[in-house]
Design an enzyme around this catalytic site. Structure first.
Site, short mmCIF file in Angstrom:
data_model
loop_
_atom_site.label_atom_id
_atom_site.label_comp_id
_atom_site.label_asym_id
_atom_site.label_seq_id
_atom_site.Cartn_x
_atom_site.Cartn_y
_atom_site.Cartn_z
N VAL A 29 0.57 -1.12 -0.46
CA VAL A 29 -0.12 -0.55 0.14
C VAL A 29 0.59 0.85 -0.21
CG1 VAL A 29 -1.84 -0.64 1.12
CG2 VAL A 29 -0.49 -0.49 2.70
N LYS A 30 2.31 1.33 -0.02
CA LYS A 30 3.24 2.18 0.18
C LYS A 30 3.03 3.49 1.20
CE LYS A 30 5.95 0.59 -2.95
NZ LYS A 30 5.38 -0.68 -4.15
N ARG A 31 1.45 3.90 2.09
CA ARG A 31 1.17 4.41 2.87
C ARG A 31 2.43 5.11 3.23
NH1 ARG A 31 -2.75 3.84 -0.24
NH2 ARG A 31 -4.53 2.38 0.79
#
Length: 309
Positions: free
Chosen positions: A104-106
């Site tokens: 998700v690479k938040r």
């Protein structure tokens, strides 16, 4: 959850993760047609096609692998129906006892970061009740806003016994524009790796930390350095196969115990039937092609690790 991941890698002898990153043009025509016959050429139809595609690949490979990594953007592009397909995929992979790494690479701060962590790894409170939502086991996180963006995730991980893979050195060609910048003679990614190791010291499993790192397969010499910087952190290694990485490039990402890294392949596995090597399977048997690609990847990495001993 890091303990489960390690145990499943030991059991399968497969330090790999299948990236469930389906573009619609990866999905064979017969799967699309069946979905469109039921839902029309709609967002719901696209989401159903992706879900059926994922399910077939998981059914064909789950006994060989420890983990999957769905990339949420491939689902978000189809809106709410796409996110429903993402949720169904996560839930089904859990039914198959797979570890799920939510790609998700938040990367945000404060209450926003806490809300992302809750949504993907934790529980949200509604009145007197508590619900888990997407419920992945690990999430990928961008650390370049500093500790403010990471600590809310770590707090949720401690509560839930879940983990993170923090972006340290990514596999894309332009990653060096920022990540390779020298600070007092040392590249920025190395400072980030040191922070990953520091964060991980406070959230340990039996032998490895719940706080891992992402270091691309396309930079094997950097992998060698980062393995020493983060001795107790699992390294998620993207860039195998379609992006040019191969087993021989990966030996430095592993520790002497043969653990410490898990290698991702996405389209190299899920779209294997499109490759000349696996063309004999045809689109009708796309999942069998994916299984063959997994078996070949396991053999490639195992051969490289054995040769390096």
């Amino acid at each position: 959850m890091i303990n489960k991941l390690v145990e499943k890698i030991k059991k399968t002898h497969a330090p790999i993760v299948v990236g469930l990153d389906p573009m619609l043009d990866y999905v064979p025509a017969q799967v699309q047609q069946a979905a469109f016959a039921e839902y029309g050429e709609t967002l719901e139809g696209a989401a159903e096609a992706i879900w059926q595609f994922n399910k077939a690949i998981v059914d064909a490979t789950y006994d060989l692998i420890p983990a999957v990594k769905p990339q949420i953007a491939m689902y978000e592009q189809f809106g709410v129906p796409g996110l429903q397909a993402f949720q169904k995929t996560v839930d089904y992979c859990h039914e198959k006892d797979l570890v799920v790494i939510g790609d998700v690479k938040r990367g945000d701060i404060g209450s926003t970061s806490a809300a992302y962590a809750t949504g993907h790894l934790g529980h949200v409170t509604v009145g007197s009740k508590s619900f888990s939502t997407f419920n992945e086991d690990f999430a990928t996180v961008n650390p370049y806003l500093g500790s403010d963006g990471i600590k809310p995730f770590i707090e949720v991980c401690k509560q839930e016994k879940k983990g993170l893979f923090i972006l340290v050195k990514t596999s894309n060609p332009s990653s060096g524009e920022f990540q390779d910048r020298l600070i007092d003679g040392k590249p920025l990614y190395e400072y980030v790796g040191e922070k990953v190791a520091e964060w991980g010291e406070d959230h340990m499993g039996d032998s490895y930390s719940y706080i891992g790192a992402v270091v691309g397969a396309t930079y094997p010499e950097i992998g060698k350095v980062m393995r020493k910087v983060m001795p107790k952190s699992f390294i998620l290694v993207p860039g195998y196969g379609a992006q040019g990485g191969k087993g021989a490039d990966l030996v430095h990402y592993f520790n002497e115990d043969g653990l410490g890294a898990i290698v991702n392949s996405s389209r190299g596995i899920i779209a294997a039937y499109k490759q000349e090597k696996y063309a004999k399977y045809g689109a009708e048997h796309f999942a069998d092609a994916s299984r063959a690609a997994v078996e070949d990847m396991i053999a490639d990495i195992d051969g490289a690790l054995q040769a390096a001993k």
